[in-house]
Scaffold this active site. Sequence first.
Site, PDB file in Angstrom:
ATOM      1  N   TYR A 240       0.807  -1.172  -0.057  1.00 21.59           N
ATOM      2  CA  TYR A 240      -0.115   0.135   0.020  1.00 21.59           C
ATOM      3  C   TYR A 240       0.827   1.205   0.060  1.00 21.59           C
ATOM      4  O   TYR A 240       1.890   1.085   0.785  1.00 21.59           O
ATOM      5  CB  TYR A 240      -0.715  -0.073   1.242  1.00 21.59           C
ATOM      6  CG  TYR A 240      -1.712   1.239   1.420  1.00 21.59           C
ATOM      7  CD1 TYR A 240      -2.647   1.442   0.532  1.00 21.59           C
ATOM      8  CD2 TYR A 240      -1.489   2.178   2.463  1.00 21.59           C
ATOM      9  CE1 TYR A 240      -3.631   2.794   0.856  1.00 21.59           C
ATOM     10  CE2 TYR A 240      -2.127   3.297   2.435  1.00 21.59           C
ATOM     11  CZ  TYR A 240      -3.208   3.564   1.816  1.00 21.59           C
ATOM     12  OH  TYR A 240      -4.073   4.612   2.028  1.00 21.59           O
TER      13      TYR A 240
ATOM     14  N   ASP B 126       9.271   2.757  -0.816  1.00 23.32           N
ATOM     15  CA  ASP B 126       8.310   3.384   0.088  1.00 23.32           C
ATOM     16  C   ASP B 126       8.737   2.995   1.529  1.00 23.32           C
ATOM     17  O   ASP B 126       8.404   1.663   2.013  1.00 23.32           O
ATOM     18  CB  ASP B 126       7.006   2.878  -0.411  1.00 23.32           C
ATOM     19  CG  ASP B 126       5.887   3.550   0.511  1.00 23.32           C
ATOM     20  OD1 ASP B 126       6.330   4.257   1.637  1.00 23.32           O
ATOM     21  OD2 ASP B 126       4.916   3.243   0.323  1.00 23.32           O
TER      22      ASP B 126
ATOM     23  N   LYS C  15       5.399   8.864   8.891  1.00 24.89           N
ATOM     24  CA  LYS C  15       5.374   8.310  10.186  1.00 24.89           C
ATOM     25  C   LYS C  15       6.126   8.672  11.186  1.00 24.89           C
ATOM     26  O   LYS C  15       6.166   9.772  11.669  1.00 24.89           O
ATOM     27  CB  LYS C  15       4.917   6.717   9.913  1.00 24.89           C
ATOM     28  CG  LYS C  15       3.811   6.308   9.147  1.00 24.89           C
ATOM     29  CD  LYS C  15       3.388   4.857   9.024  1.00 24.89           C
ATOM     30  CE  LYS C  15       2.532   4.427   8.134  1.00 24.89           C
ATOM     31  NZ  LYS C  15       1.096   4.178   8.760  1.00 24.89           N
TER      32      LYS C  15
HETATM   33  C1  LIG Z   1       4.078   1.824   3.086  1.00 30.05           C
HETATM   34  C2  LIG Z   1       3.030   2.902   3.344  1.00 30.05           C
HETATM   35  N1  LIG Z   1       3.024   4.284   2.248  1.00 30.05           N
HETATM   36  C3  LIG Z   1       2.214   5.228   2.080  1.00 30.05           C
HETATM   37  C4  LIG Z   1       1.307   5.143   3.251  1.00 30.05           C
HETATM   38  C5  LIG Z   1       0.357   6.280   3.260  1.00 30.05           C
HETATM   39  O1  LIG Z   1       0.488   7.265   4.270  1.00 30.05           O
HETATM   40  P1  LIG Z   1      -0.533   8.296   4.967  1.00 30.05           P
HETATM   41  O2  LIG Z   1      -1.452   7.544   5.604  1.00 30.05           O
HETATM   42  O3  LIG Z   1       0.297   9.280   5.742  1.00 30.05           O
HETATM   43  O4  LIG Z   1      -1.037   9.115   3.921  1.00 30.05           O
HETATM   44  C6  LIG Z   1       1.374   4.353   4.089  1.00 30.05           C
HETATM   45  C7  LIG Z   1       0.259   4.258   5.316  1.00 30.05           C
HETATM   46  O5  LIG Z   1       0.035   3.490   6.283  1.00 30.05           O
HETATM   47  C8  LIG Z   1       2.196   3.158   4.109  1.00 30.05           C
HETATM   48  O6  LIG Z   1       2.117   2.053   5.197  1.00 30.05           O
END
Ligand SMILES: Cc1ncc(COP(=O)(O)O)c(C=O)c1O
Length: 428
Positions: free
Chosen positions: A142, A237, A270
């Site tokens: 995700y 990511d 995060k």
């Molecule tokens: C790996 C990863 N990328 C992107 C996101 C998206 O981040 P946000 O919820 O701050 O938009 C998340 C959210 O859990 C994530 O776990």
Amino acid sequence: MSQNDSLFERAQRVIPGGVNSPVRAFRAVGGTPRFIARGEGAYMVDADGKRYIDYIGSWGPMILGHGHPAVIEAVQRAVTEGLSFGAPTEREIELAEEILQLVPSCEQVRLVSSGTEATMSAIRLARGATGRNTFIKFEGCYHGHTDALLVKAGSGLATFGHPTSAGVPEATAQHTLVLEYNNVEALEEAFALYGPELACVIVEPIAGNMNFVRASVPFMTRLRELCTASGALLVLDEVMTGFRVGLRSAQGHYADLIPGFKPDISVFGKVIGGGMPLAAFGASRDIMKHLAPLGGVYQAGTLSGNPVATACGLATLREIRKPGFFEALSARTRRLVEGLSAVAREQGVPFSADSQGGMFGFFLLPELPQNYTEVMRTDKERFNRFFHAMLDAGVYLAPALYEAGFVSAAHTDADIDATLAAARTALR
Ligand SMILES: Cc1ncc(COP(=O)(O)O)c(C=O)c1O
């Protein structure tokens, strides 16, 4: 009626589903979501005054636990100086410098407000820098809720995907290839078919959105090689893994396993915000020069680099880089994971678990899964019964079997012991 029930009823009248992010609604596990009144170290206290050992930590950011004194002090000081200016501040430079010191693959970072924004911008940057449109993502990873990333695999090994959300046009998905995680064969095929058209590959190095699944070393090695050979950029990511699985993030861990390994673009979120809205993406100067105002890739934000969020992030990073921090956090997380495995063995329950730094996952499966399909073979009913039994016993695990768990520096051995005791009863 409990306070949680009445708040949920009230919330559903004014907020769709009663929540501002779907997983909070407990739809996967059933029951009433707990409305949190406050956090204290390793604990959350709900509206009924019930205390839980918190293993979601706001889905990753709360690596120091709730209300760490150094973080609270930094935020309080920042608040009195001003909430937002829309003009540059020294603290943004300090945070950028702090991140770059710990992540040598990046020479520059741009700060944004959410992980979604950061991955969206990273993809745009990759497309702008390469002049190509197509990119690869993996099933079960995700990357936030940008249109082109809300895509699931089509049929066949390397075919273009379909939107997973209403409101995303098929046309938006037409440049997104979705492959199986850890499948080297599919990767080879996709690059053979589309290599020269690929702007980038975006991947969670340790996937935390299908519980906890590591990219295998052969998979990550081949991915890096294929990207380099075709001129596609490798986007890691690390919104979840960044400064969570280790001080050098997941890319540091893979660099230890694969000589010379580094991504082209990295995405963080995060932990770098310590619980406030802050995320970032970074790369070499050569790639970052494509961003406005230097280059033609537009990207902006009213609240980007917000002075309170940067104070919170900086204070958090300064704590986690203290000597011994990750050694202690990793040891405590391992103790939890090994303890849960031992309890499951004792109870004759099929179980596997893994962790890295302060992030962990467990499965009601005899072996660690390698991809999304394998993760979803979990007995959902059994997971849901386990989740609720743990919640009743005061242990707050992720309310869905496809989510990772998080341990903070505030968790003590006594918290882990209490968790294991609850698990012994819950698994019985
Ligand atoms: C790996 C990863 N990328 C992107 C996101 C998206 O981040 P946000 O919820 O701050 O938009 C998340 C959210 O859990 C994530 O776990």
